[in-house]
Design an enzyme around this catalytic site. Structure first.
Site, PDB file in Angstrom:
ATOM      1  N   TYR A  40      79.622 161.392  43.166  1.00  0.00           N
ATOM      2  CA  TYR A  40      80.762 160.633  42.649  1.00  0.00           C
ATOM      3  C   TYR A  40      81.185 161.162  41.284  1.00  0.00           C
ATOM      4  O   TYR A  40      80.328 161.568  40.479  1.00  0.00           O
ATOM      5  CB  TYR A  40      80.376 159.159  42.458  1.00  0.00           C
ATOM      6  CG  TYR A  40      80.354 158.338  43.717  1.00  0.00           C
ATOM      7  CD1 TYR A  40      81.512 157.750  44.209  1.00  0.00           C
ATOM      8  CD2 TYR A  40      79.165 158.133  44.405  1.00  0.00           C
ATOM      9  CE1 TYR A  40      81.482 156.977  45.357  1.00  0.00           C
ATOM     10  CE2 TYR A  40      79.132 157.359  45.555  1.00  0.00           C
ATOM     11  CZ  TYR A  40      80.297 156.784  46.022  1.00  0.00           C
ATOM     12  OH  TYR A  40      80.264 156.018  47.156  1.00  0.00           O
ATOM     13  N   TYR A  49      74.318 160.320  50.091  1.00  0.00           N
ATOM     14  CA  TYR A  49      73.657 160.544  48.807  1.00  0.00           C
ATOM     15  C   TYR A  49      72.491 159.582  48.609  1.00  0.00           C
ATOM     16  O   TYR A  49      72.458 158.493  49.176  1.00  0.00           O
ATOM     17  CB  TYR A  49      74.647 160.449  47.640  1.00  0.00           C
ATOM     18  CG  TYR A  49      75.243 159.078  47.422  1.00  0.00           C
ATOM     19  CD1 TYR A  49      74.600 158.148  46.607  1.00  0.00           C
ATOM     20  CD2 TYR A  49      76.423 158.712  48.014  1.00  0.00           C
ATOM     21  CE1 TYR A  49      75.135 156.896  46.408  1.00  0.00           C
ATOM     22  CE2 TYR A  49      76.970 157.464  47.822  1.00  0.00           C
ATOM     23  CZ  TYR A  49      76.315 156.557  47.023  1.00  0.00           C
ATOM     24  OH  TYR A  49      76.853 155.322  46.835  1.00  0.00           O
ATOM     25  N   ARG A  71      72.376 156.616  51.203  1.00  0.00           N
ATOM     26  CA  ARG A  71      73.546 155.961  51.794  1.00  0.00           C
ATOM     27  C   ARG A  71      74.115 156.856  52.888  1.00  0.00           C
ATOM     28  O   ARG A  71      74.195 158.071  52.718  1.00  0.00           O
ATOM     29  CB  ARG A  71      74.654 155.737  50.749  1.00  0.00           C
ATOM     30  CG  ARG A  71      74.364 154.804  49.589  1.00  0.00           C
ATOM     31  CD  ARG A  71      74.025 153.368  49.975  1.00  0.00           C
ATOM     32  NE  ARG A  71      74.697 152.812  51.132  1.00  0.00           N
ATOM     33  CZ  ARG A  71      75.932 152.323  51.168  1.00  0.00           C
ATOM     34  NH1 ARG A  71      76.669 152.317  50.090  1.00  0.00           N
ATOM     35  NH2 ARG A  71      76.436 151.811  52.270  1.00  0.00           N
ATOM     36  N   HIS A  91      84.703 153.517  50.452  1.00  0.00           N
ATOM     37  CA  HIS A  91      84.918 152.132  50.024  1.00  0.00           C
ATOM     38  C   HIS A  91      86.395 151.766  50.200  1.00  0.00           C
ATOM     39  O   HIS A  91      87.272 152.578  49.878  1.00  0.00           O
ATOM     40  CB  HIS A  91      84.560 151.963  48.551  1.00  0.00           C
ATOM     41  CG  HIS A  91      83.115 152.206  48.236  1.00  0.00           C
ATOM     42  ND1 HIS A  91      82.192 151.191  48.172  1.00  0.00           N
ATOM     43  CD2 HIS A  91      82.444 153.348  47.956  1.00  0.00           C
ATOM     44  CE1 HIS A  91      81.005 151.698  47.857  1.00  0.00           C
ATOM     45  NE2 HIS A  91      81.126 153.007  47.727  1.00  0.00           N
TER      46      HIS A  91
END
Lengths: 249, 204
Positions: free
Chosen positions: A115, A154, A164, A169
């Site tokens: 991210y 990740y 995950r 999202h």
């Protein structure tokens, strides 16, 4: 908030939320929820005007590349690295009716699972051409679409070895603030889905399957990008035939 | 067999996670150049009618620590008690007031802050009046489904006393959790997720 959707305004209260279908607040397999979950019962109330209404955003807020995560952060002439995909679907309510004119926002990691966030410390590299955010407004039939890079899985510090699944999202507005929803989309066939403690906060397997987007071969663009379809269902609302009238207000 | 009602199930919620800022407040998250401004960062302009107020506070977890990665949204009526929403059929809201704001709790102290106006009173379904209030919605890592609550105003004791929602709170000592502290034009509204001071959260 100047534009308005073409839909006829509805003013009925929303169907009660099925909180056994949603994840509970306290789900100790997802450790952070332990101290961030209310212990008292929620105060239940049929929707008032404060929840029946909600903000609506016009297309004027959108830039041309808002729904193109491959390019909206990239330097001119460059693009993000990874598997190119299109994600599309409809926003419907529980009555099966399209929800037009509502804002969706998306965010995700890059192809390596990294991210772009200052608190993120995973050793996978940042992609200089990938920001990871996008948004769209549904059309008159409730449809939306964006293109992006398929995110990577990740690791995260929950259990010793928790990862995950690949996910995107989603933040979704409806026509009333009571429909406000944040969720995550997963990808068909990913074996990581069934190992994830966050997915596992959802008690019902059918509810989990509602978050898994199938590969949509029909909409895959040859030599360009594969497609995934992800429909979103927001709370339905009652007809107002026998509602109390707000006389004198 | 009876007829099938044909309803769909609502998409289940999932946590917004620790990187919610990438999607909801990218400029705050130092992802510049994608959106001009972060949505919901400005609610008022020079022409907005009503009394200017600041709403600030923290979100506090069950161990008493501030939650530094939450995002809050607020939704409220204008100074005349009208919502800036297509579903508002009682009149036209102040066009210079959005009624909706979004703010992260900052990464240093976990503080949120909204510059807004004090809302007017609103009708309940049966014609009784609700006291002025601001709807608050909280998402964060560790919160599996967004939490709804309301902030009420301490100087509105008479209106609060007849508010239909506040009247529903069985344990009367919990009312205080929904009423902000006032100092000048600044209202402090701390939200306790869990424990002795737990805020009343709503299923609405």
């Amino acid at each position: 908030m100047s534009d308005r959707s073409n839909s006829k305004p509805e003013t009925g209260a929303f169907f009660a939320r099925d909180r056994a279908w949603h994840p509970p607040a306290f789900a100790p397999g997802y450790k952070t929820s332990v101290l961030r979950s209310p212990q008292r019962a929620l105060l239940s109330l049929d929707g008032t005007i404060s929840e029946i209404t909600g903000p609506v955003f016009g297309h004027s807020i959108l830039n041309e590349l808002d729904n193109d995560l491959i390019h909206n952060f990239a330097k001119p002439g460059e693009s993000a690295i990874g598997e190119r995909i299109i994600v599309h679907g409809r926003v419907l309510d529980e009555r099966g009716q399209p929800v037009p004119g509502v804002l969706l926002e998306f965010w995700q990691a890059n192809a390596g699972g990294r991210y772009r966030h200052k608190k993120e410390t995973y050793l996978a590299a940042i992609d200089p051409n990938f920001g990871g955010c996008g948004r769209a407004i549904t059309d008159d039939e409730g449809r939306y679409a964006f293109r992006t890079i398929r995110p990577g899985a990740y690791p995260w510090p929950n259990g010793v070895n928790d990862w995950r699944p690949a996910h995107i999202h989603f933040s979704v507005f409806g026509h009333g603030f009571a429909q406000r929803l944040i969720t995550q989309m997963y990808f068909e066939g990913d074996p990581m889905i069934w190992k994830c403690p966050i997915v596992g906060t959802i008690p019902d397997k059918r509810a989990i399957e509602q978050l898994i987007a199938p590969l949509d071969w029909g909409n895959t663009i040859p030599m360009d990008a594969r497609a995934y379809k992800f429909d979103i269902v927001l709370r339905g609302r009652r007809s107002t035939l026998f509602e109390n009238r707000l006389e004198g207000n | 067999m009876v007829q099938d009602l044909g309803y769909l199930k609502e998409t289940p919620s999932q946590t917004a996670g620790p990187y919610v800022h990438i999607g909801l407040t990218p400029n705050y998250s130092e992802i510049g150049g994608v959106y001009e401004t972060d949505l919901g960062s400005v609610m008022v302009n020079d022409k907005t009618l009503g009394e200017r107020i600041t709403v600030t506070g923290k979100v506090i977890d069950g161990a008493g620590a501030p939650v530094k990665d939450a995002v809050l949204e607020i939704w409220q009526a204008d100074s005349a008690g009208l919502y800036n929403s297509p579903s508002e059929l009682r009149g036209t809201a102040d066009p210079n007031f959005t009624g909706w704001g979004r703010c992260p709790t900052n990464s240093t102290e976990g503080v949120f802050r909204f510059e807004t106006i004090k809302p007017g009173r609103l009708p309940f379904k049966d014609g009784r009046k609700m006291a002025p209030h601001i709807t608050v919605w909280i998402v964060a890592r560790g919160i599996n489904i967004g939490l709804h609550t309301r902030m009420y105003f301490p100087e509105e004791a008479a209106a609060n006393a007849e508010d239909p929602l506040l009247a529903r709170i069985e344990h009367r000592d919990r009312l205080a959790t929904l009423i902000a502290a006032k100092e000048g034009s600044v209202y402090t509204f701390d939200i306790h997720l869990q424990g002795d001071k737990e805020t009343v959260f709503l299923d609405i």
